[in-house]
Design an enzyme around this catalytic site. Sequence first.
Site, short mmCIF file in Angstrom:
data_model
loop_
_atom_site.label_atom_id
_atom_site.label_comp_id
_atom_site.label_asym_id
_atom_site.label_seq_id
_atom_site.Cartn_x
_atom_site.Cartn_y
_atom_site.Cartn_z
N LYS A 1 44.48 47.01 30.53
CA LYS A 1 44.78 46.91 32.04
C LYS A 1 46.32 46.68 31.96
O LYS A 1 46.88 47.34 32.73
CB LYS A 1 43.99 45.87 32.75
CG LYS A 1 44.36 45.64 34.09
CD LYS A 1 43.23 44.73 35.01
CE LYS A 1 43.46 43.42 34.61
NZ LYS A 1 44.44 42.54 35.05
N HIS B 1 28.82 40.36 31.68
CA HIS B 1 29.54 40.77 32.52
C HIS B 1 28.95 42.15 33.39
O HIS B 1 28.34 42.88 32.97
CB HIS B 1 31.00 41.79 31.72
CG HIS B 1 31.68 40.84 31.05
ND1 HIS B 1 32.60 39.78 31.82
CD2 HIS B 1 32.27 40.70 29.78
CE1 HIS B 1 33.18 38.93 30.90
NE2 HIS B 1 32.92 39.53 29.65
#
Length: 868
Positions: A528, A136
């Site tokens: 999120k 990532h």
Amino acid sequence: MPDELRADVRLLGGLLGQVIAEHGGPDLLADVEKLRKAVIAARRGDVTVDEVAALVDTWPIERAVLIARAFTCYFHLANLAEEHFRIRTLRARDTGETPLPDSLVQAVLEVKKDLGDARVAELIEGLELRPVMTAHPTEARRRAVVTAIQRISAQLAEYTMPGRGSGERAESKRRLLEEIDILWCTSQVRSTKLDPLDEVRTAMAAFDETLFRVVPLVYRSLDAALGEGTGTRAPMARPFIRYGSWIGGDRDGNPNVTASVTRRALQIQAEHVLLALENATTRIGRALTLGARHAEPSPALKAALAAAEDAVPDMVSELGTRSPAEPHRQWMLYIAARVVATRRRDLDLAYRSPDEMLADLRLCQESLAAAGATRQAYGELQHLIWQVETFGFHLAELEVRQHSQVHAAALEEVRAGGPLSERTEEVLATIRVIAWIQERFGVKACSRYVVSFTRTSDDVAAVYELADHALGGRAPVLDVVPLFESGADLANAPAVLSGMLELEPVQRRLATNHRLLEVMLGYSDSAKELGPAAATLALYQAQERLTAWAAEHDVRLRLFHGRGGALGRGGGPANRAVLAQAPGSVAGRFKVTEQGEVIFARYGHAAIARRHMEQVTNAVLLASTPAVEARTADAASRFRPLAERVAAASERAYRALTEAPGFPEWFALVSPLEEIGALRLGSRPARRGLGAPRSLDDLRAIPWVFAWAQTRVNLPGWYGLGSGLAAILESDSGLEELRAAYREWPLFASLLDNIEMSLAKTDRAIASRYLALGGRDDFARQVLAEYDLTRKLVLTVTGHSRLLENRRVLSRAVQLRDPYVDALSHLQLRALKALRSGDTLTGAERERLSTLLLLSVNGVAAGLQNTG
């Protein structure tokens, strides 16, 4: 700041200043100093942030770019100085008189007290630590910059080494200056986008430089803690660390990861580990110069040498000539030659598997032990055995990940029987590559297939059906791992697992792997969606339900924690995270992703890597004891209603902001979200689809967190908790309840401490300037009001007079960096405003402004460290 650290920072900063003046002239250094003093004065309240911004606006863009480069280089050097100070502190504390806190020695002592010797052995036997490297894109530094910093680190260690003469110190200082000069002249921003194999090679640096050497030292620490005489007896510690990797295997949302990339990724891993094993075996073999008179070889070793001479007479004859009457040396060098043949694919001499090599190494070990050479049997040779057991010939288990919708679409095409799309062909090719890897390197090299957004057991069944189709019923061994990410999916996880138990391929695997089932929990997307507080509780409750489900169905559960580096994605101290897990969910096993900049922060230096692995293992052992589990269960039972009220109010506040009409568009305006995509951080696209984000679902969790960090708001790390705490404080007893939960429940303490860290990295004055870019004063006021409330109530509950009051080292690190991050934020704001002003810019002007913006993004990431 401690004197030693201050001296290193001044040394490196002074040398950087010399380089800046040499390349840009004394005026450039003067401008850098002017901005440095201005941001420090702003922190003291002597000048306003508007005055600092006005100063930044006076410079031509070319000069601003150079100033941003100066502050970025400074951060790299300051981080390096702190790393060296941390290492010196660790060594000074490790006196041997008392066990280091969080060490393996301390863990074994604690566990023995709780369980007794017999149960300790049982716990150690089942111990597992599985870090999984992922690509990532939160490591903003170029590989060239990382290696330049490593060379500077080596020279700083030389320069500060006690007992060195003035001539040696002068030479080290000269080399330091040379390397800092190279760092200054090295582009901080990538000129080309990374491809997945670049990411594989970047991760290999951590293995080459650290992991291969450190892992056996961790085992040695555990062995010494378990009993006296380590190095002169057979080890009591078994290898318990197994590395995994998604780099080159994770294709969810990344079309650049193909079947051929996955194949090549494993080949690169194998090349690195075989070369490391070759070098280690050769080194040990050359040092094993014990003559036959002092260490007579066993009959089994004599017979093996004779068989080897029959098979390759010239080679063994040459070894005998070079090492006369040194049979153990001859045998080890013969093993080294076979490792070379394995790497070169010389099938006549190559090992077919790591087990064959282990058998040969143990033959030598047993012969040495029988001859009385126990130090040679259980010293460096034991380290090599541990390395082969840990890394095999594949280094790390390569895991494949793909989205459930991709499998559903592929299965629909396959069942229809018509022409297959390119994407479906790629799915089938990936399964064939898994089969090829297993044939070449063994099942342990690649068998886990993670399914993102698993909603039902059908999502798992789809992979098995596709595997049968890909290879005509000769499917590879697969452990399909469901990944639960959203709040609803976390709640539904036990039902999905019950459905999995009805699948015939799952039943077959459980029959052969002692009923071990792996489940992955996604921290990034849940945070999120729900906000940090509600996501923390949802993940904890999911662990509780899954642990109870496993006990009910006689399944050994391995939870795989998909944690990010940043606090908004489940980051924070790993050992504290382990101790905060639900009772029974650890059970001696911990698997976790290691992402982005975290890889080099934790594994960039041997001493820090060893300390990190010991701390996490310490926590895994302690979290698996009945005493700790009972305390955690009691606290969870007492404080769960409180936490649920905090989470509910927190989630309402979070959703009221993030689901408000116009919020995604506003976020794109107030942050450098679009520009981050141009930073070429990794091979994976920053968001799903094209165009501006219309909802948070369009954004991946990593750029969401990374962009908020750049704005100095750090919203994903704290937003909503203030409203959650306020809901409890409405009652008379609310404060005492919250303080009791903070004292007694590791989960709640970890949540508040991590949010306190995130608040400490937030700067209200700078954040306000970013929030003003969006043209929505209502959103800006809402964010700042929640920040003020959260900061105030976190301090009230913890009893701290200031943020990070009880974490001196971290507080010092934040305070050291904050003014310099401010400088880069002002430079970034200037670039953002100019690029978005609507004024007509020439191509050259836009390119210079983009360079300033991207360089500032890189520098802020270096200053804040855990940014994504």
